[in-house]
Design an enzyme around this catalytic site. Sequence first.
Site, PDB file in Angstrom:
ATOM      1  N   CYS A  12      30.077  51.194  34.509  1.00  0.00           N
ATOM      2  CA  CYS A  12      30.469  50.941  35.899  1.00  0.00           C
ATOM      3  C   CYS A  12      29.592  51.594  36.950  1.00  0.00           C
ATOM      4  O   CYS A  12      29.145  50.921  37.882  1.00  0.00           O
ATOM      5  CB  CYS A  12      31.903  51.402  36.107  1.00  0.00           C
TER       6      CYS A  12
ATOM      7  N   PHE B  71      41.082  51.012  38.747  1.00  0.00           N
ATOM      8  CA  PHE B  71      40.534  52.355  38.978  1.00  0.00           C
ATOM      9  C   PHE B  71      40.644  53.246  37.758  1.00  0.00           C
ATOM     10  O   PHE B  71      40.330  54.425  37.818  1.00  0.00           O
ATOM     11  CB  PHE B  71      41.232  53.015  40.172  1.00  0.00           C
TER      12      PHE B  71
ATOM     13  N   GLU C 101      37.809  55.015  31.285  1.00  0.00           N
ATOM     14  CA  GLU C 101      37.906  54.884  29.828  1.00  0.00           C
ATOM     15  C   GLU C 101      38.273  56.237  29.222  1.00  0.00           C
ATOM     16  O   GLU C 101      37.896  57.280  29.734  1.00  0.00           O
ATOM     17  CB  GLU C 101      36.583  54.387  29.265  1.00  0.00           C
TER      18      GLU C 101
HETATM   19  C1  UGA Z   1      34.741  55.090  36.160  1.00  0.00           C
HETATM   20  C2  UGA Z   1      35.688  55.592  37.265  1.00  0.00           C
HETATM   21  O1  UGA Z   1      35.965  57.005  37.067  1.00  0.00           O
HETATM   22  C3  UGA Z   1      36.980  54.822  37.273  1.00  0.00           C
HETATM   23  O2  UGA Z   1      37.796  55.239  38.350  1.00  0.00           O
HETATM   24  C4  UGA Z   1      36.654  53.334  37.426  1.00  0.00           C
HETATM   25  O3  UGA Z   1      37.825  52.549  37.410  1.00  0.00           O
HETATM   26  C5  UGA Z   1      35.745  52.910  36.279  1.00  0.00           C
HETATM   27  O4  UGA Z   1      34.540  53.680  36.317  1.00  0.00           O
HETATM   28  C6  UGA Z   1      35.445  51.442  36.440  1.00  0.00           C
HETATM   29  O5  UGA Z   1      34.799  51.059  37.436  1.00  0.00           O
HETATM   30  O6  UGA Z   1      35.925  50.647  35.632  1.00  0.00           O
HETATM   31  P1  UGA Z   1      34.532  55.487  33.524  1.00  0.00           P
HETATM   32  O7  UGA Z   1      33.214  54.765  33.646  1.00  0.00           O
HETATM   33  O8  UGA Z   1      35.444  55.079  32.445  1.00  0.00           O
HETATM   34  O9  UGA Z   1      35.345  55.352  34.899  1.00  0.00           O
HETATM   35  O10 UGA Z   1      34.216  57.025  33.283  1.00  0.00           O
HETATM   36  P2  UGA Z   1      34.242  58.394  34.133  1.00  0.00           P
HETATM   37  O11 UGA Z   1      35.302  59.271  33.619  1.00  0.00           O
HETATM   38  O12 UGA Z   1      34.227  58.153  35.582  1.00  0.00           O
HETATM   39  O13 UGA Z   1      32.858  59.053  33.690  1.00  0.00           O
HETATM   40  C7  UGA Z   1      31.600  58.454  34.026  1.00  0.00           C
HETATM   41  C8  UGA Z   1      30.456  59.329  33.568  1.00  0.00           C
HETATM   42  O14 UGA Z   1      30.329  60.508  34.360  1.00  0.00           O
HETATM   43  C9  UGA Z   1      30.556  59.817  32.124  1.00  0.00           C
HETATM   44  O15 UGA Z   1      29.313  59.708  31.489  1.00  0.00           O
HETATM   45  C10 UGA Z   1      30.988  61.261  32.285  1.00  0.00           C
HETATM   46  O16 UGA Z   1      30.663  62.052  31.178  1.00  0.00           O
HETATM   47  C11 UGA Z   1      30.231  61.652  33.541  1.00  0.00           C
HETATM   48  N1  UGA Z   1      30.798  62.806  34.269  1.00  0.00           N
HETATM   49  C12 UGA Z   1      32.043  62.763  34.792  1.00  0.00           C
HETATM   50  C13 UGA Z   1      30.024  63.938  34.467  1.00  0.00           C
HETATM   51  O17 UGA Z   1      28.869  64.016  34.023  1.00  0.00           O
HETATM   52  N2  UGA Z   1      30.550  64.991  35.180  1.00  0.00           N
HETATM   53  C14 UGA Z   1      31.794  64.970  35.703  1.00  0.00           C
HETATM   54  O18 UGA Z   1      32.203  65.963  36.359  1.00  0.00           O
HETATM   55  C15 UGA Z   1      32.558  63.820  35.494  1.00  0.00           C
END
Ligand code: UGA
Length: 447
Positions: A261, A147, A150
């Site tokens: 992801c 979970f 990155e």
């Molecule tokens: C995501 C999940 O948050 C993790 O819990 C999960 O383990 C992981 O996928 C996985 O399956 O391995 P991650 O892809 O590293 O993690 O990144 P996030 O922090 O979730 O961000 C994803 C995207 O959403 C990014 O492009 C971020 O900039 C965007 N985001 C995030 C937004 O546009 N708004 C927000 O409020 C939050």
Amino acid sequence: MGGSTVPIVASHCPQHKFVIVDINEARIAAWQSDNLPIYEPGLDDIVKKVRGVNLFFSTDVDKHIAEADIIFVSVNTPTKLFGQGAGKAADLQHWEKTARQILRNSTTSKIIVEKSTLPVRTAEAMERILNSNNKGLHFDVLSNPEFLAEGTAVRDMENPDRVLIGGRETESGQKALNTLVELYATWVPRERIITTNLWSSELSKLVANAFLAQRISSINAISALCEKTEADISEVAHAIGLDNRIGKYFLRASVGFGGSCFEKDILNLVYLCEYYGLPEVARYWEQVVTMNRHQEHRFASNMVHAMFNTIAGKRVALFGAAFKANTNDTRESPALEVCRVLLDERAAVVMTDPHALDNARYDLGQLAERVSFELDPYVAANDAHAIAILTEWAQYKELDYEKIYASMAKPAFIFDGRNLLDHKKLYSLGFNVYPIGKPALTHLHAE
Ligand code: UGA
């Protein structure tokens, strides 16, 4: 469990020996060098502490399969690009090959832990392959989804909200499950280690990502409405987030979500729903991905529209290539999708990013030939008609925008796809400022 997590587990469990195996020699060599293949804050120090002590790296996969008591399988499971389920289902060929490789090289019974994100009931296929042996060996398959996110991998792994372990309800299944619980319990409080049946664990991983991505698509959908109504998305997000049932996290409107992801896992969920004859449920979740693509394209169209409906030949500086800050990962990054649209419009795109330019160049493929890559944001912005903020790197807040404004073509535009900057200040410097989900601040109407 991938490269960024094993070093952390190893640092907490000095009594056990860990070996990371990969067929990719360059990657294994990089893990053993000062230049790790993954950029992740805090990871370098931990790797240095455990490398050669109880953490080793090797390309000799067969040998280490034979020696292991527990095998964590984290092979990649990209979206399948061919045949049945193309574009949605997970491509399980690496997964199945790994199962057969484990069987071929095993002389003792083992616990196999599914770390890759997989469709529900994949563990069953693994069990079938492994336990179809005539060597008298028994394999217990557990699901232990990751979970961590990155950029915050070390923090998430050191102090997880929860650890989820799924196993069979048989005696040996439960024994295997407890072995893994004990491993985590060396540093994770017991109440945060939850155990379920195999299928709940597999499905929970997909559902967690689907819910997180859905929040972003929901707030981004509302950002489009804000731009039409003079409501302000930050104010709306704050107001709704104070409701405890909604909560304040993951409500930052943006140019879209990226990463390896979210899209993959939702499409995987969509395919599962279709497979089990639930087309309405499939369409419901698919809309999260559709909305995300819409947001990326809407952002790029807003740029074109604001710049007098033509950007052909205009230099446009993209600030950020990574899918989010603090990573060099550009997989499914909205920055690349925006870049593609701008190239279609024949803009002269220059891309800058502190860590992710190499990956961006690689992921853009042939299109990379038409993009300039520039490490220094000041150089990128020089002579540009517009800047688009596409990754929320903290350093972009600290730049001297007065100097940048002076070096740009006029009228100068900033499109803030992360609502990162001080918009009023930029406006006062002379910029025409276009945030996400807020009224634009422009000097153009007055003229
Ligand atoms: C995501 C999940 O948050 C993790 O819990 C999960 O383990 C992981 O996928 C996985 O399956 O391995 P991650 O892809 O590293 O993690 O990144 P996030 O922090 O979730 O961000 C994803 C995207 O959403 C990014 O492009 C971020 O900039 C965007 N985001 C995030 C937004 O546009 N708004 C927000 O409020 C939050």
